[in-house]
Scaffold this active site. Structure first.
Site, PDB file in Angstrom:
ATOM      1  N   ALA A 142     -14.977 -33.569  10.765  1.00  0.00           N
ATOM      2  CA  ALA A 142     -15.330 -32.290  10.161  1.00  0.00           C
ATOM      3  C   ALA A 142     -16.773 -31.911  10.452  1.00  0.00           C
ATOM      4  CB  ALA A 142     -15.101 -32.340   8.656  1.00  0.00           C
ATOM      5  N   CYS A 143     -17.059 -30.613  10.378  1.00  0.00           N
ATOM      6  CA  CYS A 143     -18.430 -30.133  10.532  1.00  0.00           C
ATOM      7  C   CYS A 143     -19.254 -30.502   9.308  1.00  0.00           C
ATOM      8  CB  CYS A 143     -18.443 -28.612  10.701  1.00  0.00           C
ATOM      9  SG  CYS A 143     -17.731 -28.054  12.244  1.00  0.00           S
ATOM     10  N   GLY A 144     -20.552 -30.568   9.483  1.00  0.00           N
ATOM     11  CA  GLY A 144     -21.433 -30.842   8.351  1.00  0.00           C
ATOM     12  C   GLY A 144     -21.721 -29.556   7.585  1.00  0.00           C
ATOM     13  N   VAL A 145     -21.673 -29.629   6.270  1.00  0.00           N
ATOM     14  CA  VAL A 145     -21.913 -28.459   5.419  1.00  0.00           C
ATOM     15  C   VAL A 145     -22.816 -28.867   4.261  1.00  0.00           C
ATOM     16  CG1 VAL A 145     -20.864 -26.690   3.975  1.00  0.00           C
ATOM     17  CG2 VAL A 145     -19.643 -27.527   5.982  1.00  0.00           C
TER      18      VAL A 145
END
Length: 204
Positions: free
Chosen positions: A55-58
């Site tokens: 997953a992308c970092g948020v």
């Protein structure tokens, strides 16, 4: 039923070897190797939270207070500081400077858009548009967008060129950067002015 010895087998059963491979594939990857005696400060929590790497970092920065100070420039600055901390989740171009386009998302800054608001349309629809750098091509695309809006009962209110600072861009990013604009439209007259209708208009 034992497998020949190897880097992952160590003479264990097939199912144990498979589990060993899974453990290695989801192990925490440190950006820098720990020196002797150092302890990792990475959070060792539930596997789906700390082992997953797809997953992308948020990150989230919020002011939970109410009133005029609810949205402040301080929150924006802290959001940019949080973005800097996500550098390890982004990609870097071949020039070693250009990033992958990571950014921050905020509420609509209505105070910046006062010239596009009115008593009959206090909160217009706002669109972020990436257009060609070439002015002739850009104007042609703008014309098409305006025509499509009018054909879909959206009164076109105007364009706003987004102020940008290109000094920090790398050579690869500068060569491909688009011309950034915001467009403003008024909702169709037939729509009711209630919260549910406005929410649907914003989502579309």
């Amino acid at each position: 039923s034992q497998l020949p010895s190897g880097p992952l087998s160590f003479g264990v059963e097939k199912k144990d070897r498979w589990q060993n491979m899974k453990d290695l594939s989801t192990a925490l990857s440190m950006a820098f190797p720990l020196k002797e005696g150092e302890v990792s400060n990475m959070f060792e929590g539930p596997r789906p939270l700390v082992k997953e790497r797809d997953a992308c970092g948020v990150g989230f920065i919020a002011n939970t207070s109410s009133g005029e100070e609810f949205g402040t420039h301080k929150v924006l600055k802290e959001g940019l500081a949080a973005l800097d901390c996500m550098e390890h989740r982004g990609a870097c171009g071949g020039d070693g400077v250009s990033g992958d386009g990571a950014g921050i998302m905020t509420q609509i800054p209505w105070k910046l858009f006062s010239e596009y608001r009115s008593e009959s349309c206090p909160q217009p629809g706002v669109g972020m548009v990436f257009l060609p750098q070439n002015e002739e091509r850009r104007n042609a695309v703008k014309k098409v967008i305006e025509e499509v809006c009018e054909k879909n009962e959206l009164k076109f209110l105007g364009w706003r060129e987004v102020p940008v600072d290109a000094d920090s861009l790398g050579p690869m990013a500068k060569a491909a950067v688009p011309s950034m604009w915001q467009m403003f439209v008024k909702a169709p007259e037939r729509l009711n002015d209630d919260e549910e209708t406005r929410d649907g208009f914003e989502r579309t």
